[in-house]
Design an enzyme around this catalytic site. Structure first.
Site, PDB file in Angstrom:
ATOM      1  N   HIS A   1      34.177  35.242  39.975  1.00 49.93           N
ATOM      2  CA  HIS A   1      33.638  35.489  41.309  1.00 49.93           C
ATOM      3  C   HIS A   1      34.710  35.474  42.403  1.00 49.93           C
ATOM      4  O   HIS A   1      34.452  35.919  43.521  1.00 49.93           O
ATOM      5  CB  HIS A   1      32.512  34.499  41.640  1.00 49.93           C
ATOM      6  CG  HIS A   1      32.949  33.099  41.923  1.00 49.93           C
ATOM      7  ND1 HIS A   1      32.911  32.103  40.979  1.00 49.93           N
ATOM      8  CD2 HIS A   1      33.428  32.521  43.044  1.00 49.93           C
ATOM      9  CE1 HIS A   1      33.329  30.971  41.513  1.00 49.93           C
ATOM     10  NE2 HIS A   1      33.661  31.206  42.765  1.00 49.93           N
TER      11      HIS A   1
ATOM     12  N   ASP B   1      32.169  33.305  33.928  1.00 50.26           N
ATOM     13  CA  ASP B   1      32.788  33.177  35.249  1.00 50.26           C
ATOM     14  C   ASP B   1      34.291  32.910  35.120  1.00 50.26           C
ATOM     15  O   ASP B   1      34.854  32.050  35.796  1.00 50.26           O
ATOM     16  CB  ASP B   1      32.124  32.072  36.081  1.00 50.26           C
ATOM     17  CG  ASP B   1      32.486  32.185  37.562  1.00 50.26           C
ATOM     18  OD1 ASP B   1      32.958  33.256  37.983  1.00 50.26           O
ATOM     19  OD2 ASP B   1      32.320  31.185  38.290  1.00 50.26           O
TER      20      ASP B   1
ATOM     21  N   SER C   1      37.574  27.450  44.146  1.00 49.30           N
ATOM     22  CA  SER C   1      37.166  28.156  42.926  1.00 49.30           C
ATOM     23  C   SER C   1      38.362  28.793  42.239  1.00 49.30           C
ATOM     24  O   SER C   1      39.182  29.455  42.876  1.00 49.30           O
ATOM     25  CB  SER C   1      36.142  29.241  43.256  1.00 49.30           C
ATOM     26  OG  SER C   1      34.935  28.664  43.670  1.00 49.30           O
TER      27      SER C   1
END
Length: 493
Positions: A218, A251, A334
């Site tokens: 992402h 992910d 992230s």
């Protein structure tokens, strides 16, 4: 100056002169000279200024602060007066202090009576005490300055200064500072921009010396098709990058520097299977764009089922059996590494539970509340190898569709129908071969309790295709156990 002494009548002189007491040796102290001058001008002032306790009080106050000298002198004189009745009784023909000398007397100095001059009683006393106070104040200020100057270079000071030699400032190998210093040059800030100019900031870390960077899907999803990627190292150097492969379900993504430098230092990968609850953690990333941010915490839990999205890029969800940590993780962290106490990577920071959102990995932008989740590095490493080798992920499967949303938390129920009207059990697939049927409720995978469909998917994806797992399920109120050899699915469907 004590107000007790103002305006009081001076006692009459004794009928016979007192025997002189040996005067103390002359002092070089300016305060003493002032007192002597005051004594010559006014004998009553000499008597007041000769009180030992008063003189000691004035000297002590003056040495500490010039502003407090007057009060100190007055307090000293008042203390002496409090020891005898006032006004004093008429002295005897031969004063009691004449025979014994001055050392034991309350007054302690020779007394030569002299008739006061008319009209100068009050003024003379005030002037003498003020003069003594001013001189004492000057001496006190001088002593204070001298003491301060001397203490600045006084090697006998009780203050301890910390050494600042390079050897003394060396961080121990296991300290957070040392681990951070070693890891930061291998952690990068990623700026992703789509073809329309939209994008965001995330984190990644050096995976190998060929210039591969490991991060979250992402983080780079917006730049995957026709966008731009820029990577910035902790020393400020920037490099263009391109997407090598993405795994939406995991992910995980791998990107590569277009002009990789030759001195890349990959981060060491640990073993996430050996992590224990309570182990120390260090998270590095760029929360809200603040690059090279280091936070610490512990492993709060293992095998935490987490479902997150890629921020709306594809509308698809990812599933993980995550490591939970209370290290501060915020948007922008992230893709960054979660390190253990040795500095080895044990996970990829991927999701948080924001305070203003009911879900995990949502669009809420609140700060960390101590609920961060990382993809175990063992799983991420397997995915990275697949992406570098083939450019697409490979997922282990059991060949059965399970309900993602259900009211019960007793397990993962196999659906009556698959996606887009397909069969819930893949013909001749792993579940079909094991005898599983629609409506069966899977309650365990090996020793891990399964409470929902997402939990089952996350647990299956911690394995590899070809692994054999033990599945416990319920059918018609009875519990059954069966071994299932996992199949595979290539790519994101």
């Amino acid at each position: 100056m004590s107000t007790e002494n103002e305006g009081n009548a001076v006692p009459k002189a004794p009928s016979a002169p007192p025997v002189p007491v040996d005067a103390p040796a002359a002092s070089a102290d300016p305060a003493g000279s002032a007192d002597s001058a005051a004594s010559a001008a006014d004998p009553r002032a000499a008597a007041a200024g000769s009180v030992p306790s008063g003189a000691a009080g004035a000297g002590t106050a003056g040495a500490h602060s010039g502003a407090g000298v007057g009060a100190g002198a007055g307090a000293g004189a008042g203390s002496a007066a409090a020891g005898a009745a006032w006004p004093p009784p008429q002295p005897p023909a031969v004063p009691s202090y004449a025979a014994g000398g001055g050392s034991g007397s309350g007054w302690g100095a020779s007394y030569q009576p002299q008739e006061p001059k008319p009209g100068r009683r009050r003024g003379g006393l005030v002037a003498a005490v003020l003069a003594a106070a001013l001189v004492a104040g000057g001496v006190g200020g001088g002593i204070g300055y001298w003491a301060a100057e001397r203490n600045d270079n006084d090697t006998g000071s009780t203050t301890v200064a910390a050494a600042d030699t390079p050897a003394d400032l060396k961080r121990e190998p296991g300290s957070v500072a040392r681990i951070a210093a070693d890891a930061l040059p291998s952690v990068v800030t990623i700026e992703a921009q789509s073809g329309s100019g939209e994008g965001g900031t995330g984190t990644g870390f050096v995976y190998d010396k060929q210039g591969h960077i490991l991060t979250n899907n992402h983080v780079v999803a917006s730049a995957a098709e026709g966008g731009k990627l820029q990577v910035t190292f902790s020393n400020g150097k920037k490099y263009a990058a391109e997407v090598v492969g993405r795994a939406e379900g995991y992910d995980v993504a791998v990107i590569k520097l277009k002009n990789a430098p030759g001195d890349l230092k990959p981060l060491a990968l640990g073993n996430s299977d050996r992590v224990a609850v309570g182990d120390s953690t260090i998270a590095i990333g760029a929360p809200f764009g603040l690059s090279n941010t280091v936070t610490t915490g512990i492993i709060s839990a293992k095998n935490r089922p987490v479902t997150s999205s890629d921020g709306g890029q594809s509308g698809k969800s990812s599933y993980m059996s995550a490591l939970q940590t209370d290290a501060s993780i915020n948007p922008g962290n992230s893709g960054g590494p979660l390190l253990d106490g040795r500095g080895a990577v044990i996970g990829i920071n991927s999701a948080i539970k924001p305070a203003d959102s009911g879900g995990l990995g949502g669009s809420g932008q609140s700060g960390s509340i101590g609920l961060g989740f990382a993809i175990p590095v063992n799983q991420a490493k397997n995915v990275a190898q697949q992406l570098i080798k083939t450019g697409q992920p490979v997922y282990p499967v059991i060949g059965a569709s399970v309900s993602i949303q259900q009211d019960t938390s007793n397990g993962a129920m196999i659906s009556q129908e698959g996606a887009s009207g397909s069969e819930a059990i893949t013909p001749n697939g792993p579940a079909d071969k094991a005898g599983l049927k629609p409506g069966d409720v899977i309650t365990k995978l090996d020793d891990m309790v399964i409470d929902s469909g997402p939990t089952l998917i996350g647990q299956i994806w911690t394995h590899k295709p070809g692994d054999t797992v033990k599945i416990t399920y319920e059918r018609d109120g009875k519990e059954h156990t069966v071994d299932v050899t996992l199949g595979q699915r290539k790519g994101d469907s």
